[in-house]
Design an enzyme around this catalytic site. Sequence first.
Site, PDB file in Angstrom:
ATOM      1  N   MET A   1      -7.002  27.193 -10.853  1.00  0.00           N
ATOM      2  CA  MET A   1      -5.537  27.052 -10.716  1.00  0.00           C
ATOM      3  C   MET A   1      -5.217  25.700 -10.089  1.00  0.00           C
ATOM      4  O   MET A   1      -5.899  25.264  -9.161  1.00  0.00           O
ATOM      5  CB  MET A   1      -4.995  28.146  -9.800  1.00  0.00           C
ATOM      6  CG  MET A   1      -5.347  29.544 -10.249  1.00  0.00           C
ATOM      7  SD  MET A   1      -4.704  30.745  -9.075  1.00  0.00           S
ATOM      8  CE  MET A   1      -5.329  32.270  -9.767  1.00  0.00           C
TER       9      MET A   1
ATOM     10  N   HIS B   1     -11.432  30.379 -16.708  1.00  0.00           N
ATOM     11  CA  HIS B   1     -10.052  30.651 -17.115  1.00  0.00           C
ATOM     12  C   HIS B   1      -9.201  29.517 -16.552  1.00  0.00           C
ATOM     13  O   HIS B   1      -8.935  29.473 -15.349  1.00  0.00           O
ATOM     14  CB  HIS B   1      -9.672  32.028 -16.546  1.00  0.00           C
ATOM     15  CG  HIS B   1      -8.244  32.403 -16.743  1.00  0.00           C
ATOM     16  ND1 HIS B   1      -7.658  33.470 -16.104  1.00  0.00           N
ATOM     17  CD2 HIS B   1      -7.260  31.850 -17.514  1.00  0.00           C
ATOM     18  CE1 HIS B   1      -6.399  33.569 -16.460  1.00  0.00           C
ATOM     19  NE2 HIS B   1      -6.125  32.593 -17.309  1.00  0.00           N
TER      20      HIS B   1
ATOM     21  N   SER C   1     -13.942  38.777 -11.175  1.00  0.00           N
ATOM     22  CA  SER C   1     -13.287  37.498 -10.912  1.00  0.00           C
ATOM     23  C   SER C   1     -13.574  37.095  -9.478  1.00  0.00           C
ATOM     24  O   SER C   1     -13.170  37.791  -8.533  1.00  0.00           O
ATOM     25  CB  SER C   1     -11.777  37.640 -11.104  1.00  0.00           C
ATOM     26  OG  SER C   1     -11.130  36.574 -10.422  1.00  0.00           O
TER      27      SER C   1
ATOM     28  N   HIS D   1     -16.227  35.672 -14.097  1.00  0.00           N
ATOM     29  CA  HIS D   1     -14.920  35.068 -14.390  1.00  0.00           C
ATOM     30  C   HIS D   1     -14.516  34.132 -13.246  1.00  0.00           C
ATOM     31  O   HIS D   1     -14.498  34.525 -12.081  1.00  0.00           O
ATOM     32  CB  HIS D   1     -13.901  36.196 -14.550  1.00  0.00           C
ATOM     33  CG  HIS D   1     -12.549  35.767 -15.018  1.00  0.00           C
ATOM     34  ND1 HIS D   1     -12.239  35.530 -16.338  1.00  0.00           N
ATOM     35  CD2 HIS D   1     -11.400  35.550 -14.334  1.00  0.00           C
ATOM     36  CE1 HIS D   1     -10.972  35.202 -16.454  1.00  0.00           C
ATOM     37  NE2 HIS D   1     -10.428  35.189 -15.244  1.00  0.00           N
TER      38      HIS D   1
ATOM     39  N   MET E   1      -6.137  27.803 -15.688  1.00  0.00           N
ATOM     40  CA  MET E   1      -4.683  27.921 -15.475  1.00  0.00           C
ATOM     41  C   MET E   1      -4.205  26.570 -14.956  1.00  0.00           C
ATOM     42  O   MET E   1      -3.793  26.430 -13.801  1.00  0.00           O
ATOM     43  CB  MET E   1      -4.398  29.052 -14.474  1.00  0.00           C
ATOM     44  CG  MET E   1      -4.628  30.430 -15.057  1.00  0.00           C
ATOM     45  SD  MET E   1      -4.739  31.713 -13.799  1.00  0.00           S
ATOM     46  CE  MET E   1      -6.464  31.587 -13.374  1.00  0.00           C
TER      47      MET E   1
ATOM     48  N   MET F   1      -3.203  38.478 -20.554  1.00  0.00           N
ATOM     49  CA  MET F   1      -2.856  38.584 -19.131  1.00  0.00           C
ATOM     50  C   MET F   1      -2.011  39.842 -18.929  1.00  0.00           C
ATOM     51  O   MET F   1      -0.960  39.995 -19.556  1.00  0.00           O
ATOM     52  CB  MET F   1      -2.053  37.360 -18.671  1.00  0.00           C
ATOM     53  CG  MET F   1      -2.833  36.060 -18.584  1.00  0.00           C
ATOM     54  SD  MET F   1      -4.325  36.095 -17.576  1.00  0.00           S
ATOM     55  CE  MET F   1      -3.711  36.581 -15.970  1.00  0.00           C
TER      56      MET F   1
ATOM     57  N   ASP G   1     -11.495  31.685 -11.944  1.00  0.00           N
ATOM     58  CA  ASP G   1     -10.080  31.368 -12.104  1.00  0.00           C
ATOM     59  C   ASP G   1      -9.780  29.989 -11.540  1.00  0.00           C
ATOM     60  O   ASP G   1      -9.911  29.755 -10.343  1.00  0.00           O
ATOM     61  CB  ASP G   1      -9.233  32.406 -11.364  1.00  0.00           C
ATOM     62  CG  ASP G   1      -9.213  33.721 -12.101  1.00  0.00           C
ATOM     63  OD1 ASP G   1      -8.810  33.729 -13.281  1.00  0.00           O
ATOM     64  OD2 ASP G   1      -9.615  34.748 -11.516  1.00  0.00           O
TER      65      ASP G   1
ATOM     66  N   ASP H   1      -6.967  40.700 -18.226  1.00  0.00           N
ATOM     67  CA  ASP H   1      -7.073  40.141 -16.874  1.00  0.00           C
ATOM     68  C   ASP H   1      -5.803  40.422 -16.083  1.00  0.00           C
ATOM     69  O   ASP H   1      -4.711  40.013 -16.477  1.00  0.00           O
ATOM     70  CB  ASP H   1      -7.274  38.618 -17.028  1.00  0.00           C
ATOM     71  CG  ASP H   1      -7.498  37.895 -15.722  1.00  0.00           C
ATOM     72  OD1 ASP H   1      -7.542  38.533 -14.664  1.00  0.00           O
ATOM     73  OD2 ASP H   1      -7.640  36.650 -15.779  1.00  0.00           O
TER      74      ASP H   1
HETATM   75  C1  DX5 Z   1      -4.823  35.954 -11.984  1.00  0.00           C
HETATM   76  C2  DX5 Z   1      -6.267  35.718 -12.367  1.00  0.00           C
HETATM   77  C3  DX5 Z   1      -7.104  36.923 -12.307  1.00  0.00           C
HETATM   78  C4  DX5 Z   1      -7.223  37.555 -10.949  1.00  0.00           C
HETATM   79  C5  DX5 Z   1      -7.239  39.026 -11.197  1.00  0.00           C
HETATM   80  O1  DX5 Z   1      -4.088  34.816 -12.249  1.00  0.00           O
HETATM   81  O2  DX5 Z   1      -6.359  35.189 -13.673  1.00  0.00           O
HETATM   82  O3  DX5 Z   1      -8.396  36.699 -12.882  1.00  0.00           O
HETATM   83  O4  DX5 Z   1      -8.349  37.206 -10.229  1.00  0.00           O
HETATM   84  O5  DX5 Z   1      -7.176  39.672  -9.982  1.00  0.00           O
HETATM   85  P1  DX5 Z   1      -6.946  41.237  -9.867  1.00  0.00           P
HETATM   86  O6  DX5 Z   1      -8.084  41.888 -10.594  1.00  0.00           O
HETATM   87  O7  DX5 Z   1      -6.985  41.474  -8.391  1.00  0.00           O
HETATM   88  O8  DX5 Z   1      -5.627  41.544 -10.487  1.00  0.00           O
HETATM   89 ZN    ZN Z   2      -8.394  35.079 -14.677  1.00  0.00          ZN
END
Ligand code: DX5
Ligand code: ZN
Length: 223
Positions: free
Chosen positions: A37, A66, A8, A33, A68, A137, A35, A175
Amino acid sequence: MNIQIAPSILSADFTRLGEQVKEVEAAGAGILHVDVMDGHFVPNISIGIPVVESLRPKTKLPIDTHLMISEADRYIERFAKAGANMISVHVEAVAHLHRSLDLIHNLGCKAGVVLNPGTALSSLDEILPYTDFVLIMSVNPGFGGQKFIKSSVQKIANLRKMIQDRGLNVHIEVDGGIDMTTAPLVTQAGAEWLVAGSAIFCAPSPGEAVVEMQKIASQPFSV
Ligand code: DX5
Ligand code: ZN
């Protein structure tokens, strides 16, 4: 089971993003990956469409976005056009889940459904046959570096059974809090694609961390 490590980039050094992506790709990562947000669906803001566009010509890895974000439907097409190959949406972030997955498929991408730690597997009952992958998750979404929620292991095992019982070909991605200790727990429970942010990009060598996690996660069951 074909285990893939999905670094990620949330935990990458954004001033050296291209270089870090090349490093994890060369080390054998299978998925990249990303993320996304929005500061609304989750209490944090990260990156989005321009970063996917910039990464697209720099890597051959499938880009896994992903989302969010609230009202994810409004942005699915733009992520697909920017170069995403996999797009996942949270059950709570779209009004018509089946319609969202259709849209993702019609844009030529693999469609994923994401379940928060507090969201029951039963929310997949109707949608599972239309889903390419389920993202479990194992932390509450929003931040990297959080502690793995242990009950996720049983949830993954239950999902694996649900997929098998129904004779479906749905992949399980996990994840949050995946490191060298939790990686084998989730693969033994039935997860195939392991998202890892801090365990890869905060390691002294992200490339070596990918190699190590791949090895540890692919070990056969120990008795
Ligand atoms: C959290 C993200 C993850 C995050 C995971 O909301 O969806 O993808 O980057 O990070 P680690 O591996 O550090 O828990
Ligand atoms: Zn993620």
